[in-house]
Design an enzyme around this catalytic site. Structure first.
Site, short mmCIF file in Angstrom:
data_model
loop_
_atom_site.label_atom_id
_atom_site.label_comp_id
_atom_site.label_asym_id
_atom_site.label_seq_id
_atom_site.Cartn_x
_atom_site.Cartn_y
_atom_site.Cartn_z
N ASP A 34 45.94 -3.25 42.66
CA ASP A 34 47.09 -2.54 43.23
C ASP A 34 46.74 -1.07 43.41
O ASP A 34 47.13 -0.43 44.39
CB ASP A 34 48.29 -2.61 42.29
N PHE A 37 44.73 -0.53 46.43
CA PHE A 37 45.59 -0.72 47.60
C PHE A 37 46.43 0.54 47.85
O PHE A 37 46.54 1.02 48.97
CB PHE A 37 46.51 -1.93 47.39
N LEU A 84 59.70 -0.17 47.20
CA LEU A 84 59.98 1.04 46.40
C LEU A 84 58.86 2.03 46.60
O LEU A 84 57.70 1.63 46.66
CB LEU A 84 60.00 0.68 44.92
N GLU A 113 64.15 1.01 34.17
CA GLU A 113 63.95 -0.43 33.94
C GLU A 113 62.47 -0.75 33.98
O GLU A 113 61.67 0.05 34.46
CB GLU A 113 64.60 -1.23 35.09
N LYS A 115 59.27 -2.60 35.51
CA LYS A 115 58.91 -3.08 36.85
C LYS A 115 58.15 -4.39 36.66
O LYS A 115 56.97 -4.39 36.29
CB LYS A 115 58.05 -2.06 37.58
N ASP A 117 56.18 -7.76 37.25
CA ASP A 117 55.10 -8.04 38.20
C ASP A 117 55.11 -9.53 38.55
O ASP A 117 54.44 -10.33 37.91
CB ASP A 117 53.76 -7.63 37.59
N ARG A 136 61.28 -12.35 49.78
CA ARG A 136 61.42 -11.08 50.48
C ARG A 136 61.06 -11.22 51.96
O ARG A 136 61.61 -10.55 52.81
CB ARG A 136 60.54 -10.01 49.82
N TYR A 225 67.53 -7.56 38.58
CA TYR A 225 67.59 -6.10 38.49
C TYR A 225 68.46 -5.42 39.55
O TYR A 225 68.50 -4.20 39.61
CB TYR A 225 66.18 -5.50 38.55
N LYS A 312 53.94 3.72 38.28
CA LYS A 312 53.09 2.56 37.96
C LYS A 312 52.05 2.93 36.92
O LYS A 312 51.46 4.02 36.99
CB LYS A 312 52.40 2.06 39.23
N CYS A 406 13.25 -14.69 40.89
CA CYS A 406 14.31 -15.55 40.36
C CYS A 406 14.14 -15.71 38.85
O CYS A 406 13.06 -16.05 38.37
CB CYS A 406 14.26 -16.92 41.04
N CYS A 409 13.12 -19.57 38.12
CA CYS A 409 11.90 -20.24 38.58
C CYS A 409 10.81 -19.26 39.00
O CYS A 409 9.72 -19.67 39.37
CB CYS A 409 12.22 -21.20 39.72
N CYS A 424 17.55 -16.87 45.89
CA CYS A 424 16.26 -17.48 45.56
C CYS A 424 15.96 -18.55 46.61
O CYS A 424 16.74 -19.50 46.76
CB CYS A 424 16.34 -18.11 44.18
N CYS A 430 14.11 -24.95 42.12
CA CYS A 430 14.78 -24.03 41.20
C CYS A 430 15.88 -24.80 40.44
O CYS A 430 16.82 -25.32 41.05
CB CYS A 430 15.38 -22.88 42.01
S1 IVH Z 1 64.66 -2.47 42.52
C1 IVH Z 1 66.04 -1.12 46.66
N1 IVH Z 1 63.89 -3.01 40.07
O1 IVH Z 1 59.15 -4.16 42.86
C2 IVH Z 1 65.45 -1.32 45.31
N2 IVH Z 1 62.50 -3.73 41.85
O2 IVH Z 1 57.67 -2.46 44.72
C3 IVH Z 1 64.81 -2.62 45.19
N3 IVH Z 1 60.52 -4.97 41.11
O3 IVH Z 1 60.41 -5.53 45.82
C4 IVH Z 1 63.96 -2.87 44.06
N4 IVH Z 1 60.93 -4.87 38.96
O4 IVH Z 1 60.13 -7.07 43.80
C5 IVH Z 1 63.60 -3.12 41.39
N5 IVH Z 1 63.39 -3.44 37.86
C6 IVH Z 1 63.09 -3.55 39.14
C7 IVH Z 1 61.93 -4.22 39.59
C8 IVH Z 1 61.67 -4.27 40.96
C9 IVH Z 1 60.11 -5.31 39.88
C10 IVH Z 1 59.80 -5.29 42.34
C11 IVH Z 1 60.66 -5.81 43.45
C12 IVH Z 1 60.45 -4.88 44.60
C13 IVH Z 1 59.13 -4.27 44.25
C14 IVH Z 1 58.95 -2.92 44.89
#
Ligand code: IVH
Length: 671
Positions: A34, A37, A84, A113, A115, A117, A136, A225, A312, A406, A409, A424, A430
């Site tokens: 991630d 990315f 987000l 809260e 997050k 995964d 989604r 959430y 994150k 190798c 071999c 090889c 081999c």
């Molecule tokens: S709120 C408009 N709360 O993270 C606000 N998202 O990167 C919508 N996710 O698509 C998201 N834990 O799949 C929210 N406590 C949390 C979350 C959460 C995981 C995910 C969710 C969202 C993605 C965004």
């Protein structure tokens, strides 16, 4: 950077990001972490801000990655499902707070809260009952996975409580708890299936299965959430979510009101360590403005709310010492360097080995023996070395040099131009290549010989009982019984399984031969054009490349396979044991003159009478060809239930007829 250079880089980044989005959301198989990315996405965002004239609506900075597939019916989200904003830096989080406070005109109360995964889900409830669950998708439209979601026991089908709106939507994350994930992977490995790289991939892969029974067996869970409704009960996010908890939804205990940004920072620090004790993965913390009035005032960008953001955590990294580098030889002779490390605990497991990919990676890291290295677990199963602590390098430590010969071999290694891997070339002698080919031959998608695994193959090879896969057919029970751990019953089962593998159809035998670049699909293509191995053996490069799917690389590999006299001898022996090395001997009717000869058919949707795989086989047995996407060459579309509307529209616009499951079966069975 000059303007045209920026444009070029923007194009490259967009293509790359789209590819990673596809790997992550559709294939559930990310190839970068991630963090990597997010670096790409950030670079694109920065360039677009410098050169706004290059911004387009379909840029990945403006759209969420799409998980839409053709397998499910699709519906529009009543409220778009956004992403987000995120950051790895506390400084940027302070900037977020300042922006919010400026709009609020004073201090702001946040809800923090975890997050989660996993894979996000949006469930609509009507009249206190579960109505529909959507993924989604692309944020506007989602895949209808209701049947799968209804199997998750912690999600209520009916709810009770106060202040329940007539219709509301609740959003959450589908998770696979780590213990469930470990068990699932053990089962997959023992069934010869590839393991999932992480619980997130396993969860989102499971969501998209077509059989709810399998989904039910996977023990998924869900954390909620976000509550949305035109008649939302309270004006704070915290009260709404706590109320949803009272109605029967699972809301994480890791949720806190934070009265200022310092409390937010404390929450982040607390969970950085605390997350290790959870039995599911989180990749950060979400910070949301608590007041819904203020949320509305702050509003949204094209892609995410301005009233929330994510902090994150970096993928957990540890440092440890490099002991040595081993070089492994694969079935095709490919050499993979692997780092042997002083054991270290990382994300809940003890790590002793890490992948190094290839020679370029080793020189890029400038790796020396005994170096202190940083190890990280990205999306993959095997952790990787991401850096070296130069300051701790011991004096006079030797540079790690990629081997020239190798390790098994001794043959000098080769590297083809433009390819990253060394290999090889000693195909004939081999040892790991020899055993690797036998292991491939017996694997599930090839000859599917049960009871024989990699260990037994090694044992038989080391005892000199087999040198190639044809030797398997000369084995007898008395030779197997004395082998370690093999009783009479297992020995008999193995022999029976070997004998009955003679019934495996011709395309799978072709695949089992292990010709380089001839995978499962290619073997089917080859088998369709060349009715027998003898015919294939005679084919020259022009004949081979005249088949659309066969390029010069594959053609060269086929030719070199049959140029080898040992291979010819092995094939003659396989014939004498009765293996199906031509189409006519196959139980399937000849394809020429079949009901679907000359037809290219695309399958879409869910079926009642047969699985999609079975329909693919039926099409091939009747002389037809399976299409992988809709194009003007498609003869017709075999449409099951829940076919996506976009596919239907595309078929209509191309003038491609749709045929139902029952009509298709009539067509196949009529005289
Ligand atoms: S709120 C408009 N709360 O993270 C606000 N998202 O990167 C919508 N996710 O698509 C998201 N834990 O799949 C929210 N406590 C949390 C979350 C959460 C995981 C995910 C969710 C969202 C993605 C965004």
């Amino acid at each position: 950077m000059k303007r045209d250079e920026a444009k070029e880089r923007i194009d490259v980044l967009r293509r790359e990001i789209e590819m990673h989005n596809h790997n992550y959301y559709v294939l559930n198989n990310p190839v970068i972490s991630d963090f990597e990315f997010d670096i790409l996405l950030n670079e694109l965002d920065t360039l677009e801000k410098m050169y706004p004239e290059f911004i387009t609506d379909d840029s990945p900075t403006r759209r969420v990655g799409s998980d839409l597939t053709d397998e499910f019916r699709q519906y529009e989200h009543k409220y778009p499902m956004l992403s987000l904003g995120n950051t790895y830096s506390k400084e940027e989080l302070k900037d977020f707070n300042e922006r919010v406070e400026k709009v609020a005109g004073g201090p702001v109360e946040y809800v923090c809260e975890l997050k989660f995964d996993g894979a996000s889900i949006s469930i609509t409830y009507r009249n206190k009952s579960f109505f529909r669950a959507l993924t989604r998708g692309d944020g506007t439209t989602g895949d209808d996975v209701t049947r799968n979601i209804k199997t998750i026991r912690s999600i209520p089908l009916k709810i009770t409580g106060d202040n329940i709106p007539g219709e509301f939507i609740i959003r959450g994350e589908i998770l696979m708890p780590r213990p469930v994930f470990n068990r699932l992977n053990e089962e997959r490995l023992s069934a010869g299936l590839p393991p999932f790289a992480n619980p997130r991939n396993a969860a989102s892969g499971t969501l998209k299965l077509l059989d709810p029974k399998i989904v039910a067996s996977r023990n998924l869970d869900c954390m909620f959430y976000f509550l949305l409704s035109d008649e939302i009960p309270y004006r704070t996010h915290f009260e709404n979510l706590s109320t949803a908890g009272k109605w029967g939804f699972r809301v994480s205990e890791g949720i806190s009101i934070c009265r200022n940004i310092d409390e937010v920072m404390n929450f982040i620090d607390k969970w950085e360590d605390g997350r290790k004790k959870l039995d599911f993965d989180i990749d950060g913390v979400v910070i949301k403005v608590n007041s819904i009035d203020l949320q509305e005032k702050l509003g949204y960008t094209a892609k995410s709310p301005r009233w929330a953001t994510a902090y994150k955590y970096r993928a957990e990294q540890v440092s440890t010492r490099l002991i040595s580098v081993s070089f492994q030889v694969g079935r095709t002779g490919n050499i993979t360097p692997v780092a042997n490390l002083e054991p270290v605990l990382l994300a809940g497991t003890t790590v002793k080995r890490a992948s190094l990919h290839n020679a370029d990676q080793i020189s890029l890291l400038d790796l020396h023996k005994n170096d202190v290295v940083y190890v990280e677990k990205g999306g993959e199963i095997i952790p990787k070395i991401i850096g070296v602590e130069r300051s701790q390098r011991l004096e006079k430590s030797d540079k790690i040099i990629f081997i020239t010969n190798c390790p098994e071999c001794g043959t000098p290694l080769q590297r083809n131009e433009g390819e990253a891997n060394h290999y090889c070339p000693n195909y004939l002698h081999c040892p790991p290549q020899l055993t690797g080919r036998i292991v491939h031959f017996i694997s599930r998608k090839a000859m599917n010989i049960e009871g024989l695994g990699e260990e037994t193959v090694d044992l038989l090879f080391n005892k000199g009982l087999i040198r190639n896969y044809a030797d398997l057919y000369e084995l007898n029970v008395d030779q197997l019984i004395p082998l370690e751990r093999l009783g009479e019953k297992s020995a008999l089962n193995i022999i029976n399984s070997i004998r009955s593998s003679a019934g495996v159809p011709y395309p799978r035998v072709l695949y089992a031969l292990g010709i380089r670049h001839v995978g499962e699909t290619m073997a089917k293509t080859v088998a369709k054009t060349f009715g027998s191995v003898d015919e294939l053996m005679q084919a020259d490069s022009d004949t081979l490349t005249s088949v659309r799917e066969i390029g010069p690389k594959i053609a060269a590999s086929i030719i070199s396979f049959f140029r080898d006299e040992d291979n010819i001898r092995i094939i003659q022996r396989l014939k004498s044991y009765g293996l199906k090395l031509n189409r006519e001997e196959d139980s399937a009717p000849a394809t020429a003159g079949g009901k679907l000869t000359g037809k290219t058919i695309l399958i879409s949707g869910v079926f009642k009478e047969h699985t999609r795989e079975e329909y693919k086989e039926i099409i091939e047995k009747n002389g037809g060809k399976n299409a992988t996407s809709l194009s003007s060459n498609t003869s017709f579309l075999l449409a099951g239930e829940n076919m996506g509307p976009s596919k239907r529209e595309k078929a209509e616009s191309l003038g491609i007829p749709l045929i139902s499951e029952s009509d298709f079966l009539k067509l196949i069975h009529e005289d």
